[in-house]
Design a protein around this motif. Structure first.
Motif, mmCIF file in Angstrom:
data_model
loop_
_atom_site.group_PDB
_atom_site.id
_atom_site.type_symbol
_atom_site.label_atom_id
_atom_site.label_comp_id
_atom_site.label_asym_id
_atom_site.label_seq_id
_atom_site.Cartn_x
_atom_site.Cartn_y
_atom_site.Cartn_z
ATOM 1 N N PRO A 128 7.693 13.376 -3.276
ATOM 2 C CA PRO A 128 8.331 12.367 -3.731
ATOM 3 C C PRO A 128 7.521 11.242 -4.228
ATOM 4 O O PRO A 128 6.685 10.233 -3.829
ATOM 5 N N ALA A 129 8.887 11.026 -5.955
ATOM 6 C CA ALA A 129 7.749 9.354 -5.957
ATOM 7 C C ALA A 129 8.444 8.281 -5.018
ATOM 8 O O ALA A 129 9.556 7.903 -5.255
ATOM 9 N N ILE A 130 8.651 8.082 -3.748
ATOM 10 C CA ILE A 130 8.788 7.430 -3.016
ATOM 11 C C ILE A 130 9.297 5.279 -3.352
ATOM 12 O O ILE A 130 9.990 5.300 -3.375
ATOM 13 N N PRO B 289 -6.777 -0.833 -9.642
ATOM 14 C CA PRO B 289 -6.281 -1.886 -8.514
ATOM 15 C C PRO B 289 -4.685 -1.013 -7.525
ATOM 16 O O PRO B 289 -4.998 0.789 -8.029
ATOM 17 N N HIS B 290 -4.424 -0.410 -6.201
ATOM 18 C CA HIS B 290 -3.450 0.462 -6.268
ATOM 19 C C HIS B 290 -2.157 -1.548 -5.727
ATOM 20 O O HIS B 290 -1.387 -0.549 -4.429
ATOM 21 N N ILE B 291 -2.539 -2.195 -5.449
ATOM 22 C CA ILE B 291 -1.408 -3.295 -5.520
ATOM 23 C C ILE B 291 0.014 -3.205 -6.493
ATOM 24 O O ILE B 291 -0.312 -2.417 -7.290
ATOM 25 N N GLY C 162 -7.625 7.854 -3.211
ATOM 26 C CA GLY C 162 -7.109 6.877 -2.826
ATOM 27 C C GLY C 162 -7.057 5.945 -1.595
ATOM 28 O O GLY C 162 -7.958 6.896 -1.318
ATOM 29 N N THR C 163 -7.020 5.497 -1.247
ATOM 30 C CA THR C 163 -6.960 4.350 -0.326
ATOM 31 C C THR C 163 -6.322 4.737 1.173
ATOM 32 O O THR C 163 -4.864 4.344 0.383
ATOM 33 N N GLU D 293 1.891 6.889 1.403
ATOM 34 C CA GLU D 293 0.389 6.058 0.838
ATOM 35 C C GLU D 293 1.052 6.240 -0.943
ATOM 36 O O GLU D 293 1.233 7.146 -1.417
ATOM 37 N N HIS D 294 0.698 4.827 -1.877
ATOM 38 C CA HIS D 294 1.497 4.021 -2.631
ATOM 39 C C HIS D 294 -0.455 4.389 -3.698
ATOM 40 O O HIS D 294 -0.496 4.171 -4.675
#
Length: 415
Positions: free
Chosen positions: A117-119, A164-166, A195-196, A247-248
């Protein structure tokens, strides 16, 4: 029904964030587990913070009582310490049977879902497609953005990107610099999303068995590619799959891609979380000497060599993390921010030169003292991307003087 409290003779606190706050003119601390599914902050006094610092898994309640008396000069009863243990355990902040039971249920519930899901919708970005569309478009035209997208003559697609992933509200324009390249390029069939992984892992890499949901639709997994990849590695790529749930770093890339391709050709993704290389840094080991890392890199190279369509590798990474929020006593000074930017750009130069080992060696020389969290994803991208040129698109940072913290981030393209 409230669970019964388990007697924990040697309580152990989970890794938590602690931020100083002022509540009704009193100095307090807000703590939370950044890796839990709850965003709840728990307010505690400085005395409680001291006590929680003694929850190492080695100190008994009597030990904690003695150390408290030694620190403050006043006696604290064992009943009060036990009550603190119970309250913190109820918030799932201790390594305990209660937490393990909760964790197992969470894993079972997640594995039963048909999609990842897009949490972070309604947290890091709007959930409604129309509002999110306006939100993302604003990043391109913002003062720090790359400008409007031009689609008259689509260019050759890039081989790789670093984005980025911020959170979007902190780094949206920097995201836009990376995704403008894709917006103005020919359609790509497959995106390898590196992904990180900010959580603990058993292996250096993990796959998702689920496609990623977004407000713009589903980013579908490339099942054939993934099956080929799994056959070519000698470890279980799904052992750490649960980490994908919170994880985003992949979710944010999936959102941008689905936004970008709303009216374009369909694409598939291979969502890969890259675990921390910190153990290598601390033990003076090179990724190139690690069998699992190099075996995975060789496996994905061979899969890419056989893939007949257009591929782009996207690494979702941030750079330096410094200040109170990341374990420092105080936030960075202006002089320190200048030094951090200088060191970041020395690393970025190695990245643009497509030198994974030189990048890692330069970072390891200072034991990654600025807490760059995207090391493994960057190294992996540089090791598998087929490109003759790397170019910096944008470098920026978020700095909150009140919180005393700073995160830097960047966008790069590889052709």
């Amino acid at each position: 029904m409230m669970e019964e409290n388990t007697v924990l003779e040697n309580p152990k606190l989970r890794p938590v964030e602690a931020l100083p706050v002022t509540v009704e003119n009193q100095e307090m601390f807000a703590i939370r587990d950044p890796k839990s599914e709850s965003d709840e902050w728990v307010l505690i006094s400085p005395q409680w913070l001291f006590i929680l610092g003694l929850f190492t898994g080695h100190n008994s309640i009597r030990d904690i009582q003695y150390l408290y008396v030694k620190k403050y000069g006043t006696l604290i009863s064992t009943d009060i310490i036990q009550d603190i243990i119970n309250q913190i355990d109820e918030k799932l902040l201790l390594e305990s049977p209660r937490f393990q039971q909760h964790l197992q249920k969470s894993k079972d519930d997640y594995l039963a879902l048909p999609l990842r899901p897009a949490i972070y919708k309604n947290k890091s970005y709007p959930s409604e497609p129309e509002e999110l569309d306006r939100h993302i478009q604003s990043f391109f035209t913002a003062a720090k953005g790359p400008g409007p997208i031009k689609t008259e003559n689509r260019l050759a697609p890039p081989a790789g990107l670093i984005a980025p992933h911020i959170d979007f509200h902190r780094g949206g324009p920097c995201f836009a610099h990376a995704y403008k390249i894709l917006a103005e390029a020919q359609d790509i069939d497959l995106f390898i999303l590196l992904g990180t992984d900010h959580d603990e892992t058993k292996n250096f890499y993990s796959l998702s068995s689920k496609s990623y949901d977004t407000p713009f639709g589903i980013a579908e997994r490339d099942v054939d590619f993934i099956q080929q990849l799994c056959r070519r590695v000698d470890f279980d790529l799904y052992e750490d799959e649960f980490n994908h749930r919170r994880e985003h770093s992949i979710e944010f890339q999936a959102v941008f891609l689905k936004w970008l391709y709303q009216s374009r050709s369909p694409f598939t993704i291979v969502p890969i979380l890259c675990g921390s290389f910190l153990s290598l840094i601390l033990n003076d080991e090179e990724p190139s000497a690690n069998d699992q890392i190099m075996g995975f890199i060789q496996a994905i190279r061979s899969c890419l060599a056989e893939y007949p369509k257009k591929v782009c590798i996207v690494a979702g990474v941030d750079f330096s993390h410094v200040g109170v929020q990341f374990g420092a006593v105080q936030g960075p000074t202006q002089a320190e921010l200048t030094t951090i930017a200088k060191e970041d750009n020395e690393l970025i130069e190695k990245i643009a030169q497509r030198e994974p080992d030189q990048f890692f060696q330069l970072l390891a020389k200072n034991k990654n003292h600025h807490n760059i969290c995207g090391v493994s994803a960057i190294y992996t991208l540089l090791s598998i991307v087929t490109a003759s040129e790397g170019k910096l698109l944008n470098y920026d940072y978020w700095h909150d003087g009140k919180v005393g913290s700073m995160v830097s981030f960047s966008s790069l393209v590889f052709y």
